[in-house]
Write a protein that holds these residues in place. Sequence first.
Motif, PDB file in Angstrom:
ATOM      1  N   LYS A 226     101.554  81.906  23.348  1.00 17.49           N
ATOM      2  CA  LYS A 226      99.876  81.136  22.297  1.00 17.49           C
ATOM      3  C   LYS A 226      99.626  82.538  21.412  1.00 17.49           C
ATOM      4  O   LYS A 226     100.052  83.406  21.460  1.00 17.49           O
ATOM      5  CB  LYS A 226      98.878  81.776  23.628  1.00 17.49           C
ATOM      6  CG  LYS A 226      98.031  81.232  22.427  1.00 17.49           C
ATOM      7  CD  LYS A 226      96.803  81.170  24.151  1.00 17.49           C
ATOM      8  CE  LYS A 226      95.262  80.366  22.802  1.00 17.49           C
ATOM      9  NZ  LYS A 226      93.345  79.932  23.474  1.00 17.49           N
TER      10      LYS A 226
ATOM     11  N   GLY B 235      91.421  81.841  15.083  1.00 16.09           N
ATOM     12  CA  GLY B 235      90.927  80.910  15.675  1.00 16.09           C
ATOM     13  C   GLY B 235      90.774  80.372  16.794  1.00 16.09           C
ATOM     14  O   GLY B 235      91.018  80.767  18.353  1.00 16.09           O
ATOM     15  N   ASP B 236      89.649  78.967  17.508  1.00 15.60           N
ATOM     16  CA  ASP B 236      89.553  78.179  17.923  1.00 15.60           C
ATOM     17  C   ASP B 236      90.854  77.743  18.879  1.00 15.60           C
ATOM     18  O   ASP B 236      90.843  76.849  19.851  1.00 15.60           O
ATOM     19  CB  ASP B 236      88.079  77.348  18.467  1.00 15.60           C
ATOM     20  CG  ASP B 236      87.135  78.429  18.368  1.00 15.60           C
ATOM     21  OD1 ASP B 236      87.027  79.706  18.856  1.00 15.60           O
ATOM     22  OD2 ASP B 236      85.917  77.507  17.611  1.00 15.60           O
ATOM     23  N   VAL B 237      91.982  77.033  17.603  1.00 18.43           N
ATOM     24  CA  VAL B 237      92.640  76.698  17.442  1.00 18.43           C
ATOM     25  C   VAL B 237      93.930  76.794  19.462  1.00 18.43           C
ATOM     26  O   VAL B 237      94.116  78.187  18.829  1.00 18.43           O
ATOM     27  CB  VAL B 237      93.527  76.252  16.908  1.00 18.43           C
ATOM     28  CG1 VAL B 237      94.461  75.083  17.191  1.00 18.43           C
ATOM     29  CG2 VAL B 237      92.653  75.517  15.482  1.00 18.43           C
ATOM     30  N   ASN B 238      94.348  76.266  19.814  1.00 18.14           N
ATOM     31  CA  ASN B 238      95.040  77.220  21.303  1.00 18.14           C
ATOM     32  C   ASN B 238      95.964  75.609  20.370  1.00 18.14           C
ATOM     33  O   ASN B 238      96.867  75.135  20.519  1.00 18.14           O
ATOM     34  CB  ASN B 238      95.040  75.216  22.651  1.00 18.14           C
ATOM     35  CG  ASN B 238      93.797  76.318  23.023  1.00 18.14           C
ATOM     36  OD1 ASN B 238      93.827  77.351  22.882  1.00 18.14           O
ATOM     37  ND2 ASN B 238      92.934  75.580  23.559  1.00 18.14           N
TER      38      ASN B 238
ATOM     39  N   LYS C  46      97.743  84.467  18.102  1.00 18.79           N
ATOM     40  CA  LYS C  46      96.655  84.514  17.575  1.00 18.79           C
ATOM     41  C   LYS C  46      96.118  84.675  17.074  1.00 18.79           C
ATOM     42  O   LYS C  46      96.726  85.009  16.058  1.00 18.79           O
ATOM     43  CB  LYS C  46      96.853  86.581  18.545  1.00 18.79           C
ATOM     44  CG  LYS C  46      97.189  86.325  20.058  1.00 18.79           C
ATOM     45  CD  LYS C  46      97.347  87.482  20.394  1.00 18.79           C
ATOM     46  CE  LYS C  46      97.840  87.691  21.867  1.00 18.79           C
ATOM     47  NZ  LYS C  46      98.828  88.547  22.345  1.00 18.79           N
TER      48      LYS C  46
END
Length: 80
Positions: free
Chosen positions: A57, A62-65, A59
Amino acid sequence: MKKEIITLDEFQKEFEELIKRYVPRRRRDKLISKYESLINTLAIEGEKVLVQPYFEKLKGIGDVNLYALRLEKKNPKRTM
């Protein structure tokens, strides 16, 4: 809500060109096969495969995966 894998048509060609340029001949087919296998597994199994060591993932976005797909397992963190 179903997630979607988004790919660009040009990516496969660029990917293979990079492999040909930078990867020794004896490893090329293995890396291309690994990439295709990971993408197919992700498409079939969905998010549950993101815990595998080939996914990371990102880093700071923001809020985006958003995840990176690695063709080699990421190295475990070393402690000093």
